[in-house]
Design a protein around this motif. Structure first.
Motif, PDB file in Angstrom:
ATOM      1  N   SER A 173       8.233   0.847  15.394  1.00 14.22           N
ATOM      2  CA  SER A 173       7.479   2.119  15.405  1.00 14.22           C
ATOM      3  C   SER A 173       8.023   2.391  14.303  1.00 14.22           C
ATOM      4  N   LEU A 174       9.905   2.488  13.973  1.00 13.75           N
ATOM      5  CA  LEU A 174      10.269   3.258  12.700  1.00 13.75           C
ATOM      6  C   LEU A 174       9.729   2.492  11.280  1.00 13.75           C
ATOM      7  N   PHE A 175       9.441   1.096  11.388  1.00  9.85           N
ATOM      8  CA  PHE A 175       9.299   0.767  10.252  1.00  9.85           C
ATOM      9  C   PHE A 175       7.908   1.202  10.130  1.00  9.85           C
ATOM     10  N   LEU A 176       6.788   2.063  10.963  1.00  7.25           N
ATOM     11  CA  LEU A 176       5.669   1.830  10.925  1.00  7.25           C
ATOM     12  C   LEU A 176       5.548   2.981  10.430  1.00  7.25           C
ATOM     13  N   LEU A 177       6.257   3.881  11.031  1.00  3.44           N
ATOM     14  CA  LEU A 177       6.231   5.324   9.757  1.00  3.44           C
ATOM     15  C   LEU A 177       6.813   5.388   8.883  1.00  3.44           C
ATOM     16  N   ALA A 178       7.854   4.453   8.417  1.00  3.25           N
ATOM     17  CA  ALA A 178       8.429   4.628   6.888  1.00  3.25           C
ATOM     18  C   ALA A 178       7.114   3.818   6.376  1.00  3.25           C
ATOM     19  N   SER A 179       6.022   2.809   6.455  1.00  2.00           N
ATOM     20  CA  SER A 179       4.671   2.571   6.078  1.00  2.00           C
ATOM     21  C   SER A 179       4.163   3.205   5.447  1.00  2.00           C
ATOM     22  N   GLY A 180       3.655   4.120   6.705  1.00  2.00           N
ATOM     23  CA  GLY A 180       2.883   5.053   6.458  1.00  2.00           C
ATOM     24  C   GLY A 180       3.021   7.032   6.051  1.00  2.00           C
ATOM     25  N   ASN A 181       4.854   6.395   5.758  1.00  2.00           N
ATOM     26  CA  ASN A 181       5.220   8.213   4.964  1.00  2.00           C
ATOM     27  C   ASN A 181       5.636   7.556   3.489  1.00  2.00           C
ATOM     28  N   SER A 182       5.768   6.079   2.784  1.00  2.00           N
ATOM     29  CA  SER A 182       5.297   5.317   1.765  1.00  2.00           C
ATOM     30  C   SER A 182       3.912   5.448   1.083  1.00  2.00           C
ATOM     31  N   ALA A 183       3.318   4.700   2.161  1.00  6.65           N
ATOM     32  CA  ALA A 183       2.635   4.084   1.518  1.00  6.65           C
ATOM     33  C   ALA A 183       1.658   5.101   1.348  1.00  6.65           C
ATOM     34  N   GLY A 184       0.048   4.533   1.145  1.00  2.11           N
ATOM     35  CA  GLY A 184      -0.630   5.500   1.530  1.00  2.11           C
ATOM     36  C   GLY A 184      -1.297   6.161  -0.061  1.00  2.11           C
ATOM     37  N   LEU A 185      -1.683   7.218  -0.099  1.00  9.95           N
ATOM     38  CA  LEU A 185      -2.169   8.259  -1.156  1.00  9.95           C
ATOM     39  C   LEU A 185      -3.322   7.709  -2.352  1.00  9.95           C
ATOM     40  N   SER A 186      -3.424   6.406  -1.404  1.00 12.14           N
ATOM     41  CA  SER A 186      -4.637   6.384  -2.390  1.00 12.14           C
ATOM     42  C   SER A 186      -5.894   6.683  -1.380  1.00 12.14           C
ATOM     43  N   GLY A 187      -7.376   7.167  -2.112  1.00 11.14           N
ATOM     44  CA  GLY A 187      -7.993   7.307  -1.101  1.00 11.14           C
ATOM     45  C   GLY A 187      -9.194   8.325  -1.861  1.00 11.14           C
ATOM     46  N   PRO A 188     -10.201   9.134  -1.369  1.00 12.92           N
ATOM     47  CA  PRO A 188     -11.029   9.720  -2.019  1.00 12.92           C
ATOM     48  C   PRO A 188      -9.646  11.265  -1.626  1.00 12.92           C
ATOM     49  N   GLU A 189     -10.169  12.440  -2.039  1.00 14.51           N
ATOM     50  CA  GLU A 189      -9.498  13.582  -1.812  1.00 14.51           C
ATOM     51  C   GLU A 189     -10.095  14.371  -0.403  1.00 14.51           C
ATOM     52  N   ASP A 190     -11.474  14.441  -0.456  1.00 16.34           N
ATOM     53  CA  ASP A 190     -12.249  15.123   0.739  1.00 16.34           C
ATOM     54  C   ASP A 190     -13.019  14.129   1.510  1.00 16.34           C
ATOM     55  N   PHE A 191     -13.371  14.672   3.544  1.00 17.15           N
ATOM     56  CA  PHE A 191     -14.086  13.867   3.758  1.00 17.15           C
ATOM     57  C   PHE A 191     -15.587  12.901   3.101  1.00 17.15           C
ATOM     58  N   ARG A 192     -16.127  11.447   2.998  1.00 16.73           N
ATOM     59  CA  ARG A 192     -17.103  11.343   2.600  1.00 16.73           C
ATOM     60  C   ARG A 192     -16.767  10.226   4.165  1.00 16.73           C
ATOM     61  N   LEU A 193     -18.572  10.144   4.757  1.00 16.04           N
ATOM     62  CA  LEU A 193     -18.588   8.723   5.044  1.00 16.04           C
ATOM     63  C   LEU A 193     -18.130   7.517   5.187  1.00 16.04           C
ATOM     64  N   TRP A 194     -18.534   7.609   3.464  1.00 16.30           N
ATOM     65  CA  TRP A 194     -17.672   5.739   3.075  1.00 16.30           C
ATOM     66  C   TRP A 194     -16.093   5.898   3.047  1.00 16.30           C
ATOM     67  N   SER A 195     -15.748   6.718   3.522  1.00 20.75           N
ATOM     68  CA  SER A 195     -14.318   6.203   3.669  1.00 20.75           C
ATOM     69  C   SER A 195     -13.832   5.723   4.777  1.00 20.75           C
ATOM     70  N   LEU A 196     -14.503   5.604   5.596  1.00 20.50           N
ATOM     71  CA  LEU A 196     -14.360   5.573   6.338  1.00 20.50           C
ATOM     72  C   LEU A 196     -14.567   4.021   7.109  1.00 20.50           C
ATOM     73  N   ILE A 197     -15.470   3.858   6.372  1.00 15.70           N
ATOM     74  CA  ILE A 197     -15.675   2.058   6.684  1.00 15.70           C
ATOM     75  C   ILE A 197     -15.450   1.037   4.965  1.00 15.70           C
TER      76      ILE A 197
END
Lengths: 86, 259
Positions: free
Chosen positions: B154-178
């Motif tokens: 869980s802590l590995f995943l939390l660290a991974s979630g806190n550091s990774a990400g930040l790529s993706g659309p700025e707001d909600f679009r349907l295609w961002s879910l698929i």
């Protein structure tokens, strides 16, 4: 669409499902062996307390039984490893 | 509000909700064992009461681990209020919550089983209280390993979630879910799969080791003379019963470290 484009589009999806499968496989696959081996260990303790003089035979039988139970977990491990390096 | 924010809140709820399930059952079961022991040996009330409290305190730990992860996820959700809609980050938070939540079920129930059996054994043969208490503590500590593995992942995943990400659309679009292609899909699957593998993988081994620990306490009380032999069978048997959760840990680490 040519074959390269299809591979580019489908590849990550295939890999994602393989990885999900690996996780579910190892997670669910280790429930049964864990309970089963613990049950064998508990019953072996009970047997030793009933017949301490048969200790070595009980111990050997417990280990063989647990090794056979372990094979289920090893199947899950092998499949999970294959899937996670798909 | 973003997707990662929502996933962190959902993960916090799942972690604490599922995490309290096992410990709640286990603590009550330990109390039940204490009541049975009291009915048999009312004169041993101080010893039984003390043993029950110690056993319940150890049974509480999986729920406390889940509480810690739930708090961390809650703080993570506050930090990702305006984060982009990253699927991988959301999956990491959800996986962290699921991992410790499901992983705490087996350890919580198992610790309670050990305490119940130890109290039962103690009241059956009061002269063996010392060795039985030691076996109970060893057994309960051993049962915790499953949820400690789940906490690590869980802590590995939390660290991974806190550091990774930040790529993706700025707001909600349907295609961002698929997202149909790209490394984001693979990282999402890795995070979820790591959480599921370690969470479910911890249940079986914890319950098995707990059964072995409880039976070891009962056997010790039934035949105090042969405690060395019972100890050998119990330790070797529990170590073997541990191996499926170690396999799960290996697979989870492979999944989460490659993300």
């Amino acid at each position: 669409m040519n074959e390269e484009t299809v591979k580019l589009l489908i590849g990550p999806i295939t890999q994602a499902f393989a990885l999900l499968g690996a996780g579910i496989c190892m997670g669910l696959g280790s429930i049964g062996p864990g309970i089963g081996e613990g049950f064998a260990a508990g019953k072996a303790c009970e047997a030793v307390s009933r017949r301490p003089e048969e200790y070595s035979q009980i111990f050997r039988t417990m280990l063989v039984g647990q090794a056979v139970t372990e094979s289920c977990a090893i199947y899950a491990l092998v499949v999970a490893l294959i899937l996670s390096f798909h | 509000m973003g997707l990662a924010n929502a996933a962190a809140l959902l993960g916090a709820g799942l972690a604490m909700g599922l995490g309290a399930l096992g410990s709640g059952f286990g603590i009550g079961y330990a109390a039940g064992g204490a009541l049975r022991a009291l009915a048999r040996q009312p004169i041993k009330q101080p010893l039984i009461f003390r043993t029950m409290l110690v056993g319940q305190a150890i049974t509480e730990t999986p729920a406390i681990f889940a509480l810690v992860v739930a708090f961390l996820l809650y703080f993570a959700s506050a930090e990702t209020l305006d984060a982009p809609w990253s699927l991988a980050q959301s999956a990491a938070f959800l996986g962290a919550g699921l991992c410790i939540g499901v992983g705490a079920i087996g350890s919580g129930i198992g610790s309670g089983l050990v305490a119940h059996d130890a109290l039962d054994a103690m009241s059956g043969n009061p002269s063996s209280q010392g060795p039985v208490l030691m076996f109970m503590l060893i057994g309960q500590a051993w049962v915790q390993t499953g949820c400690i593995f789940a906490l690590v992942i869980s802590l590995f995943l939390l660290a991974s979630g806190n550091s990774a990400g930040l790529s993706g659309p700025e707001d909600f679009r349907l295609w961002s879910l698929i997202p149909l292609a790209g490394p984001e899909t693979v990282a999402t699957a890795r995070h979820l799969a790591a959480g599921l593998a370690m969470g479910f993988g911890a249940i079986g081994s914890s319950l098995g080791i707990a059964y072995a620990g409880g039976m070891a306490c009962r056997s010790l009380a039934a035949m105090p003379g042969s405690d060395a032999r019972i100890k050998t069978v119990y330790f070797v048997g529990s170590a073997t019963a541990q191996s499926p959760s170690v396999f799960s840990l290996i697979i989870s680490l492979i999944l989460v470290l490659n993300a």
